[in-house]
Scaffold this motif. Sequence first.
Motif, mmCIF file in Angstrom:
data_model
loop_
_atom_site.group_PDB
_atom_site.id
_atom_site.type_symbol
_atom_site.label_atom_id
_atom_site.label_comp_id
_atom_site.label_asym_id
_atom_site.label_seq_id
_atom_site.Cartn_x
_atom_site.Cartn_y
_atom_site.Cartn_z
ATOM 1 N N ALA A 162 -14.894 -13.726 -57.027
ATOM 2 C CA ALA A 162 -16.275 -13.627 -56.531
ATOM 3 C C ALA A 162 -16.957 -14.984 -56.636
ATOM 4 O O ALA A 162 -16.800 -15.693 -57.638
ATOM 5 C CB ALA A 162 -17.059 -12.569 -57.322
ATOM 6 N N PHE A 163 -17.729 -15.309 -55.581
ATOM 7 C CA PHE A 163 -18.364 -16.623 -55.503
ATOM 8 C C PHE A 163 -19.782 -16.466 -54.946
ATOM 9 O O PHE A 163 -20.125 -15.435 -54.359
ATOM 10 C CB PHE A 163 -17.556 -17.559 -54.603
ATOM 11 N N GLY A 187 -31.364 -28.683 -50.328
ATOM 12 C CA GLY A 187 -30.052 -28.860 -50.904
ATOM 13 C C GLY A 187 -29.239 -27.582 -50.829
ATOM 14 O O GLY A 187 -29.695 -26.544 -50.334
ATOM 15 N N THR A 188 -28.011 -27.662 -51.301
ATOM 16 C CA THR A 188 -27.102 -26.516 -51.341
ATOM 17 C C THR A 188 -26.451 -26.450 -52.718
ATOM 18 O O THR A 188 -26.362 -27.455 -53.440
ATOM 19 C CB THR A 188 -26.002 -26.631 -50.277
ATOM 20 N N PHE A 189 -25.974 -25.255 -53.064
ATOM 21 C CA PHE A 189 -25.307 -25.082 -54.353
ATOM 22 C C PHE A 189 -24.325 -23.928 -54.240
ATOM 23 O O PHE A 189 -24.657 -22.862 -53.717
ATOM 24 C CB PHE A 189 -26.323 -24.788 -55.464
ATOM 25 N N GLY A 190 -23.097 -24.151 -54.699
ATOM 26 C CA GLY A 190 -22.085 -23.103 -54.702
ATOM 27 C C GLY A 190 -21.289 -23.126 -55.989
ATOM 28 O O GLY A 190 -21.091 -24.190 -56.587
ATOM 29 N N ARG A 191 -20.831 -21.954 -56.420
ATOM 30 C CA ARG A 191 -20.072 -21.862 -57.663
ATOM 31 C C ARG A 191 -19.314 -20.532 -57.697
ATOM 32 O O ARG A 191 -19.467 -19.686 -56.819
ATOM 33 C CB ARG A 191 -20.987 -21.954 -58.877
ATOM 34 N N ARG A 192 -18.516 -20.373 -58.706
ATOM 35 C CA ARG A 192 -17.803 -19.114 -58.896
ATOM 36 C C ARG A 192 -18.626 -18.160 -59.752
ATOM 37 O O ARG A 192 -19.429 -18.578 -60.592
ATOM 38 C CB ARG A 192 -16.458 -19.359 -59.569
ATOM 39 N N ILE A 193 -18.452 -16.878 -59.517
ATOM 40 C CA ILE A 193 -18.991 -15.845 -60.396
ATOM 41 C C ILE A 193 -17.856 -15.302 -61.262
ATOM 42 O O ILE A 193 -17.971 -15.218 -62.480
ATOM 43 C CB ILE A 193 -19.642 -14.716 -59.572
ATOM 44 N N ILE A 194 -16.757 -14.929 -60.599
ATOM 45 C CA ILE A 194 -15.522 -14.545 -61.282
ATOM 46 C C ILE A 194 -14.406 -15.357 -60.642
ATOM 47 O O ILE A 194 -14.228 -15.319 -59.425
ATOM 48 C CB ILE A 194 -15.235 -13.034 -61.130
ATOM 49 N N ARG A 195 -13.679 -16.095 -61.432
ATOM 50 C CA ARG A 195 -12.653 -17.001 -60.903
ATOM 51 C C ARG A 195 -11.694 -16.267 -59.970
ATOM 52 O O ARG A 195 -11.179 -15.196 -60.302
ATOM 53 C CB ARG A 195 -11.876 -17.650 -62.044
ATOM 54 N N ILE A 232 -21.327 -19.335 -32.248
ATOM 55 C CA ILE A 232 -20.982 -18.719 -33.526
ATOM 56 C C ILE A 232 -21.186 -19.736 -34.647
ATOM 57 O O ILE A 232 -20.569 -20.811 -34.645
ATOM 58 C CB ILE A 232 -19.520 -18.234 -33.533
ATOM 59 N N PHE A 233 -22.067 -19.413 -35.593
ATOM 60 C CA PHE A 233 -22.316 -20.262 -36.756
ATOM 61 C C PHE A 233 -21.629 -19.653 -37.976
ATOM 62 O O PHE A 233 -21.805 -18.459 -38.249
ATOM 63 C CB PHE A 233 -23.812 -20.403 -37.025
ATOM 64 N N GLN A 234 -20.889 -20.474 -38.686
ATOM 65 C CA GLN A 234 -20.248 -20.035 -39.919
ATOM 66 C C GLN A 234 -20.755 -20.892 -41.060
ATOM 67 O O GLN A 234 -20.699 -22.129 -40.997
ATOM 68 C CB GLN A 234 -18.721 -20.170 -39.807
ATOM 69 N N THR A 235 -21.266 -20.258 -42.113
ATOM 70 C CA THR A 235 -21.810 -21.007 -43.240
ATOM 71 C C THR A 235 -20.761 -21.200 -44.331
ATOM 72 O O THR A 235 -19.724 -20.545 -44.358
ATOM 73 C CB THR A 235 -23.038 -20.301 -43.827
ATOM 74 N N LYS A 236 -21.052 -22.109 -45.232
ATOM 75 C CA LYS A 236 -20.151 -22.402 -46.341
ATOM 76 C C LYS A 236 -20.148 -21.256 -47.344
ATOM 77 O O LYS A 236 -21.012 -20.383 -47.320
ATOM 78 C CB LYS A 236 -20.592 -23.695 -47.042
ATOM 79 N N GLY A 237 -19.194 -21.285 -48.240
ATOM 80 C CA GLY A 237 -19.118 -20.301 -49.309
ATOM 81 C C GLY A 237 -18.824 -20.986 -50.629
ATOM 82 O O GLY A 237 -18.482 -22.174 -50.683
ATOM 83 N N GLY A 238 -18.963 -20.243 -51.693
ATOM 84 C CA GLY A 238 -18.659 -20.786 -53.007
ATOM 85 C C GLY A 238 -17.166 -20.881 -53.240
ATOM 86 O O GLY A 238 -16.355 -20.365 -52.470
ATOM 87 N N SER A 239 -16.787 -21.538 -54.315
ATOM 88 C CA SER A 239 -15.383 -21.683 -54.684
ATOM 89 C C SER A 239 -15.285 -21.705 -56.206
ATOM 90 O O SER A 239 -16.290 -21.557 -56.913
ATOM 91 C CB SER A 239 -14.800 -22.968 -54.099
ATOM 92 N N ASN A 240 -14.086 -21.891 -56.703
ATOM 93 C CA ASN A 240 -13.914 -21.948 -58.155
ATOM 94 C C ASN A 240 -14.608 -23.158 -58.761
ATOM 95 O O ASN A 240 -15.011 -23.141 -59.929
ATOM 96 C CB ASN A 240 -12.420 -21.983 -58.502
ATOM 97 N N GLU A 241 -14.746 -24.225 -57.987
ATOM 98 C CA GLU A 241 -15.403 -25.431 -58.473
ATOM 99 C C GLU A 241 -16.895 -25.414 -58.118
ATOM 100 O O GLU A 241 -17.278 -24.939 -57.070
ATOM 101 C CB GLU A 241 -14.748 -26.670 -57.860
ATOM 102 N N TRP A 242 -17.703 -25.936 -59.015
ATOM 103 C CA TRP A 242 -19.123 -26.079 -58.734
ATOM 104 C C TRP A 242 -19.306 -27.223 -57.731
ATOM 105 O O TRP A 242 -18.680 -28.276 -57.857
ATOM 106 C CB TRP A 242 -19.890 -26.403 -60.014
ATOM 107 N N HIS A 243 -20.133 -27.013 -56.733
ATOM 108 C CA HIS A 243 -20.402 -28.080 -55.777
ATOM 109 C C HIS A 243 -21.807 -27.904 -55.204
ATOM 110 O O HIS A 243 -22.347 -26.793 -55.175
ATOM 111 C CB HIS A 243 -19.364 -28.097 -54.652
ATOM 112 N N GLY A 244 -22.376 -29.009 -54.765
ATOM 113 C CA GLY A 244 -23.721 -28.952 -54.209
ATOM 114 C C GLY A 244 -24.051 -30.236 -53.470
ATOM 115 O O GLY A 244 -23.266 -31.185 -53.431
ATOM 116 N N SER A 245 -25.218 -30.259 -52.868
ATOM 117 C CA SER A 245 -25.679 -31.442 -52.138
ATOM 118 C C SER A 245 -27.197 -31.439 -52.119
ATOM 119 O O SER A 245 -27.834 -30.387 -52.297
ATOM 120 C CB SER A 245 -25.127 -31.444 -50.705
ATOM 121 N N GLY A 246 -27.775 -32.598 -51.905
ATOM 122 C CA GLY A 246 -29.217 -32.715 -51.777
ATOM 123 C C GLY A 246 -29.568 -33.694 -50.672
ATOM 124 O O GLY A 246 -28.780 -34.590 -50.350
#
Length: 224
Positions: free
Chosen positions: A190-191, A179-187, A132-146
């Motif tokens: 929704a992310f 890279g990856t990028f995550g952020r909020r759409i609605i605090r 079982i693979f579970q991927t990351k999700g967005g959050s209220n804070e902007w975050h990313g990696s390269g």
Amino acid sequence: MTVTADAAALQTTNATVGGQVNERLVQLLPNITHNPFQYATLQAGVIPRGQFNNAQDTGSFGIGIDGRRQASAITINGGAAFSNGIILDGVSVQGSAWNEAAVIDNQESLQEVKTIVNNYTAEYGRAQGVIIFQTKGGSNEWHGSGFWRIRNEALNANSFSNNAQNITRGPFKSHTYGGTFGRRIIRDRAFCFASYEGLEFNRNYDFLQTVPTAAERAGDFSNT
């Protein structure tokens, strides 16, 4: 600083046997081909087939049906390869040809890899074991990696057969980037999260073959 320790609790709700690798271990453990199934093989009873550990041919990166088949060729508890369930974010991603993984997830996007090897519940269907693979999700804070990973023949040893034939090392260059990028759409409501991985691969293949002699090309096989 507060240090606490808790005794391991015995899981009594069901008889499921398995283990998991979290995001921290995914970041720390070396994985030369960036194959997420490598983390499943850390669990007891999970054994890869021989070709699984090949890190230098064109099928080593999980691209195409042959690459995905090579990347997911593992056995669980002595069962046959390709007899296991493969789930990504709650959805089965098994291919219709060999029951191989139809999707190889980007390593950078992994939140958790869970392996169930025995006595799992009916929700996982019929399989020798379940990955079982579970991927990351967005959050209220902007975050990313390269990332950008490089492999080069300058760091490789020559093969035994090449040394025997006085053949120098051929080109072997692998560039994996993304890279990856995550952020909020609605605090708090929704992310979004996205990841990308690219590959540039160049390798020279050497072959030793026998060709006809000049007499054989003229039709004279008396000395063959």
